[in-house]
Write a protein that holds these residues in place. Sequence first.
Motif, PDB file in Angstrom:
ATOM      1  N   PRO A  18       0.838  -1.205   0.000  1.00  0.00           N
ATOM      2  CA  PRO A  18       0.000   0.000   0.000  1.00  0.00           C
ATOM      3  C   PRO A  18       0.875   1.260   0.000  1.00  0.00           C
ATOM      4  N   GLN A  20       0.519   4.045   1.420  1.00  0.00           N
ATOM      5  CA  GLN A  20       0.712   4.641   2.742  1.00  0.00           C
ATOM      6  C   GLN A  20       1.898   4.003   3.463  1.00  0.00           C
ATOM      7  N   GLU A  21       2.061   2.700   3.285  1.00  0.00           N
ATOM      8  CA  GLU A  21       3.185   1.984   3.904  1.00  0.00           C
ATOM      9  C   GLU A  21       4.514   2.460   3.315  1.00  0.00           C
ATOM     10  N   GLY A  23       5.039   5.395   1.814  1.00  0.00           N
ATOM     11  CA  GLY A  23       5.218   6.780   2.246  1.00  0.00           C
ATOM     12  C   GLY A  23       5.760   6.863   3.664  1.00  0.00           C
ATOM     13  N   ALA A  24       5.191   6.081   4.570  1.00  0.00           N
ATOM     14  CA  ALA A  24       5.651   6.083   5.960  1.00  0.00           C
ATOM     15  C   ALA A  24       7.110   5.645   6.057  1.00  0.00           C
ATOM     16  N   TYR A  30       0.964  10.376   6.113  1.00  0.00           N
ATOM     17  CA  TYR A  30      -0.257  10.002   5.405  1.00  0.00           C
ATOM     18  C   TYR A  30      -1.023  11.220   4.899  1.00  0.00           C
ATOM     19  N   GLU A  31      -1.096  12.264   5.714  1.00  0.00           N
ATOM     20  CA  GLU A  31      -1.893  13.437   5.340  1.00  0.00           C
ATOM     21  C   GLU A  31      -1.313  14.203   4.149  1.00  0.00           C
ATOM     22  N   HIS A  32      -0.089  13.891   3.754  1.00  0.00           N
ATOM     23  CA  HIS A  32       0.526  14.549   2.601  1.00  0.00           C
ATOM     24  C   HIS A  32       0.482  13.701   1.339  1.00  0.00           C
ATOM     25  N   LEU A  33      -0.208  12.553   1.407  1.00  0.00           N
ATOM     26  CA  LEU A  33      -0.366  11.685   0.239  1.00  0.00           C
ATOM     27  C   LEU A  33      -1.801  11.771  -0.269  1.00  0.00           C
ATOM     28  N   PRO A  35      -3.947   9.634  -2.444  1.00  0.00           N
ATOM     29  CA  PRO A  35      -3.934   8.331  -3.099  1.00  0.00           C
ATOM     30  C   PRO A  35      -4.709   8.291  -4.422  1.00  0.00           C
ATOM     31  N   HIS A  38      -4.602   1.965  -4.728  1.00  0.00           N
ATOM     32  CA  HIS A  38      -3.903   1.440  -3.556  1.00  0.00           C
ATOM     33  C   HIS A  38      -2.390   1.603  -3.633  1.00  0.00           C
ATOM     34  N   ALA A  41       0.181   7.577  -5.588  1.00  0.00           N
ATOM     35  CA  ALA A  41      -0.273   8.778  -4.884  1.00  0.00           C
ATOM     36  C   ALA A  41       0.502   9.988  -5.376  1.00  0.00           C
TER      37      ALA A  41
END
Length: 66
Positions: A18, A20-21, A23-24, A30-33, A35, A38, A41
């Motif tokens: 994913p 988000q994974e 990106g982290a 998360y708030e800067h992606l 999407p 899945h 982004a």
Amino acid sequence: MAEVKSDIEIARAAKKKPIQEIGAKIGIPYEHLLPYGHDKAKISAEFIKSVKGNKDGKLILVTAIN
């Protein structure tokens, strides 16, 4: 000699994570992606501005043709 897999075989065998994974893992909250599905982004302009003074990183370009 080992069998050479085709591009499509390699692509289909890949296990996508994913976005988000990913990106982290590289420090993008998360708030800067924003999407797109899945596994894709856009990154917010605010985040890009916030890292402007950081040391340059590496650019990896990925392309595909349908």
